[in-house]
Structures are given as structure tokens and as C-alpha cells.
Design an enzyme around this catalytic site. Sequence first.
Site, PDB file in Angstrom:
ATOM      1  N   HIS A 250     -61.262  14.578   3.222  1.00  0.00           N
ATOM      2  CA  HIS A 250     -61.001  13.155   4.120  1.00  0.00           C
ATOM      3  C   HIS A 250     -61.687  13.517   5.548  1.00  0.00           C
ATOM      4  O   HIS A 250     -61.832  14.621   6.005  1.00  0.00           O
ATOM      5  CB  HIS A 250     -59.434  12.946   4.184  1.00  0.00           C
ATOM      6  CG  HIS A 250     -59.394  12.078   5.392  1.00  0.00           C
ATOM      7  ND1 HIS A 250     -59.048  12.729   6.746  1.00  0.00           N
ATOM      8  CD2 HIS A 250     -59.478  10.766   5.496  1.00  0.00           C
ATOM      9  CE1 HIS A 250     -58.632  11.462   7.439  1.00  0.00           C
ATOM     10  NE2 HIS A 250     -58.904  10.486   7.061  1.00  0.00           N
TER      11      HIS A 250
ATOM     12  N   HIS B 287     -40.934  13.545   4.843  1.00  0.00           N
ATOM     13  CA  HIS B 287     -40.012  13.471   3.689  1.00  0.00           C
ATOM     14  C   HIS B 287     -40.111  14.334   2.590  1.00  0.00           C
ATOM     15  O   HIS B 287     -39.091  14.616   1.964  1.00  0.00           O
ATOM     16  CB  HIS B 287     -40.170  11.860   3.466  1.00  0.00           C
ATOM     17  CG  HIS B 287     -41.405  11.535   2.566  1.00  0.00           C
ATOM     18  ND1 HIS B 287     -42.830  11.578   3.215  1.00  0.00           N
ATOM     19  CD2 HIS B 287     -41.919  11.569   1.385  1.00  0.00           C
ATOM     20  CE1 HIS B 287     -43.740  11.298   2.438  1.00  0.00           C
ATOM     21  NE2 HIS B 287     -43.187  11.503   1.325  1.00  0.00           N
TER      22      HIS B 287
ATOM     23  N   GLY C 108     -56.280  -6.616   8.029  1.00  0.00           N
ATOM     24  CA  GLY C 108     -57.578  -5.946   7.604  1.00  0.00           C
ATOM     25  C   GLY C 108     -57.842  -6.357   6.210  1.00  0.00           C
ATOM     26  O   GLY C 108     -57.213  -6.819   5.300  1.00  0.00           O
ATOM     27  N   ARG C 109     -59.161  -5.918   5.567  1.00  0.00           N
ATOM     28  CA  ARG C 109     -59.467  -6.162   4.356  1.00  0.00           C
ATOM     29  C   ARG C 109     -58.736  -4.909   3.289  1.00  0.00           C
ATOM     30  O   ARG C 109     -59.342  -3.771   3.328  1.00  0.00           O
ATOM     31  CB  ARG C 109     -61.070  -5.849   4.004  1.00  0.00           C
ATOM     32  CG  ARG C 109     -61.657  -6.179   2.682  1.00  0.00           C
ATOM     33  CD  ARG C 109     -62.987  -6.264   2.811  1.00  0.00           C
ATOM     34  NE  ARG C 109     -63.792  -6.631   1.626  1.00  0.00           N
ATOM     35  CZ  ARG C 109     -64.250  -5.494   0.681  1.00  0.00           C
ATOM     36  NH1 ARG C 109     -64.139  -4.513   0.844  1.00  0.00           N
ATOM     37  NH2 ARG C 109     -64.675  -6.084  -0.502  1.00  0.00           N
TER      38      ARG C 109
ATOM     39  N   VAL D 261     -64.135   9.115  11.616  1.00  0.00           N
ATOM     40  CA  VAL D 261     -64.811   9.232  13.068  1.00  0.00           C
ATOM     41  C   VAL D 261     -64.733   7.737  13.696  1.00  0.00           C
ATOM     42  O   VAL D 261     -65.170   6.848  12.858  1.00  0.00           O
ATOM     43  CB  VAL D 261     -66.090   9.773  13.543  1.00  0.00           C
ATOM     44  CG1 VAL D 261     -65.979  11.278  13.307  1.00  0.00           C
ATOM     45  CG2 VAL D 261     -67.038   9.165  12.266  1.00  0.00           C
TER      46      VAL D 261
ATOM     47  N   HIS E 224     -62.757  25.735   7.627  1.00  0.00           N
ATOM     48  CA  HIS E 224     -62.490  25.828   9.119  1.00  0.00           C
ATOM     49  C   HIS E 224     -63.294  26.544   9.865  1.00  0.00           C
ATOM     50  O   HIS E 224     -63.192  26.100  11.204  1.00  0.00           O
ATOM     51  CB  HIS E 224     -60.933  26.625   9.157  1.00  0.00           C
ATOM     52  CG  HIS E 224     -59.643  25.813   8.866  1.00  0.00           C
ATOM     53  ND1 HIS E 224     -59.017  25.364   9.948  1.00  0.00           N
ATOM     54  CD2 HIS E 224     -59.007  25.649   7.782  1.00  0.00           C
ATOM     55  CE1 HIS E 224     -57.878  24.763   9.512  1.00  0.00           C
ATOM     56  NE2 HIS E 224     -58.026  24.831   7.963  1.00  0.00           N
TER      57      HIS E 224
END
Length: 302
Positions: A108, A177, A261-262, A111, A147
Site C-alpha cells: 500500500h 481490536h 465520495g465515489r 501521497v 525499510h
Amino acid sequence: MDDFNSASVRKYLIELQDLIVARLEQVDGRKFRRDNWNKGDGCGGGICCIIEEGNVLERGGVAFSHVTGDKMPPSATAHRPELAGRRWEALGVSLVLHPRNPYAPTAHANVRMFVAMKDGEEPVFWFGGSMDLTPYYGYAEDAVHFHQACKDSLATFGDDLYPKYKKWCDNYFYLKHRQEQRGIGGIFFDDLSEPDFATAFAIQQSVGDHFLSAYVPILERRKDTPYGERERDFQLYRRGRYVEFNLVIDRGTIFGLQTNGRTESILLSMPPLVKWRYDWHPEKGTPEARLYEEFLVPRDWV
């Protein structure tokens, strides 16, 4: 306002989307579908680039959006209550890649820039960004590589940013959770406007520019690893955690839904197949248990 220029941000983001999609098409061997959409009422739109049932990517989306609104939603003013009720403008590129092979991690990145406006006052802007990795089977060399690329993306701007943004990422991509990390983290930042527009924009650009070098070598290394039903089953189970995070916690998803939003674009990050089980735990000594013990815990990889 320190040369504030949203047009330059828009130009960069569209070029970044094109660059990332072109490179992923090389890896997968299939083309992404390009879907241009408009929100209506003069409130902007975007471009969704999506691949489904690819050779490497079971599902992947790289989305650009540039939308506006008359009143800032609660998700955008939680940390800035003084901006409640202002007009706003948001633009960004967000991507989620779900490879078919269980040994290839989900990735993922995002920006973005947000602007709050009020008549008679200077616009208030801030940048945000992130990239993180979610493996199903852990490899230390992959974690170190990812990293190191994250650290390299921030090196020009000071030695303090990577540890700060890494910790922020570990704290953000955490399923409270479940009391679990979503993956091995990466970097995450938000509310960035200091010391000026040019510097904040440059940090955002560097993070975006480093995504391909952070992820593609890992994807190419793992995409053809032999696997069986056991690995596939575990991958689908762990994808359930990804869905839970995006629907329950993720600020971007919440913001999109709160601003009408869409939906297709907002939920583009969802994996195509997923499983849940009641109170399941991996057997001790297995590769699946090793993921929990060695990788789904915050640690310094570089």
C-alpha cells in the site's frame, strides 16, 4: 504562502500514477483498465487504474483523485478543530496491490495534499504520505529491503524523519481490536506543512518516487514461488485483517465515505477473495506462526 501551488502537486501526482502503472504492467504482462470519473456538481473527479485477474496481481489499483467540498468532514478536522466548516480541496494518489502468490506481500502507498479555505484568509495546506508492506510469509531480506528504501526516501531531509515516520506507521497500521500489526510497517506521516510548502512537497515527492524501488524487487523475487492450498488458504485468512483495517480504522476510507465520495474508488483497496475463521491460531513451529512471532511485531529492520 511560501509559493503554495496546488497545480504543481496535481501535475506530479498524475505523472506518478502513470509511472507506477507502466512499471506494474511490465511486471504483470497485462494492462490496467483506466477509468476516468467525475464526482459531479463541479466537485472534481479522478482516474482509477485497475487490474483484476492479472498474471501476477490478483487485484491492484492505482487511483488519482482531486476533489473539493463546501464543508470539511469530521475525519479531516479531528486534529484541527479550528478548521471545521471551511471549504476544502484534496488531491492524492493511493494504491493497493494484492498479488496472487501468497509469498508475494500486499503493498500500500498513498501521497496526498489537503487544503482548507476561508474567505479573507490564506489557505491552510498540509501533506501526508505512507507506504507499508503486508506479507503473508515473512522474509527478513524483503523487510530489510523495503525499510531501507523507506529510509532512503527521507534521508535528504534529516536523520530524524525515518525513525519518527516509522514509529508513526507502526502505530497507525495497528488493529486495536485484534491487538495485531497489519504488517511489517514502513513509513507514515500526516499534517506536514513545515518548514514551508516547497520542503513539505519535496518530502511527499520523494516518498512517492521511492515506492517502485521499495516494492517491485520484492514482487519480482516472490511472484513465481511455488505454493499450494495451505499457503493460499492462509493468505486469504490474513487478507481478512486487511479488510478489517480498511473498513474500521483507515482515515482515508472514512474520509471518502463521509464526503460522499465515489464508492468504487474508495473500496478499490479490497482484496478480491478473503476468508474469516472463528478463533483460529497457527500451529507452533510453522511458517504461519513465524509470521506472527517475528514479523507482525514492531522492530528495527535497518
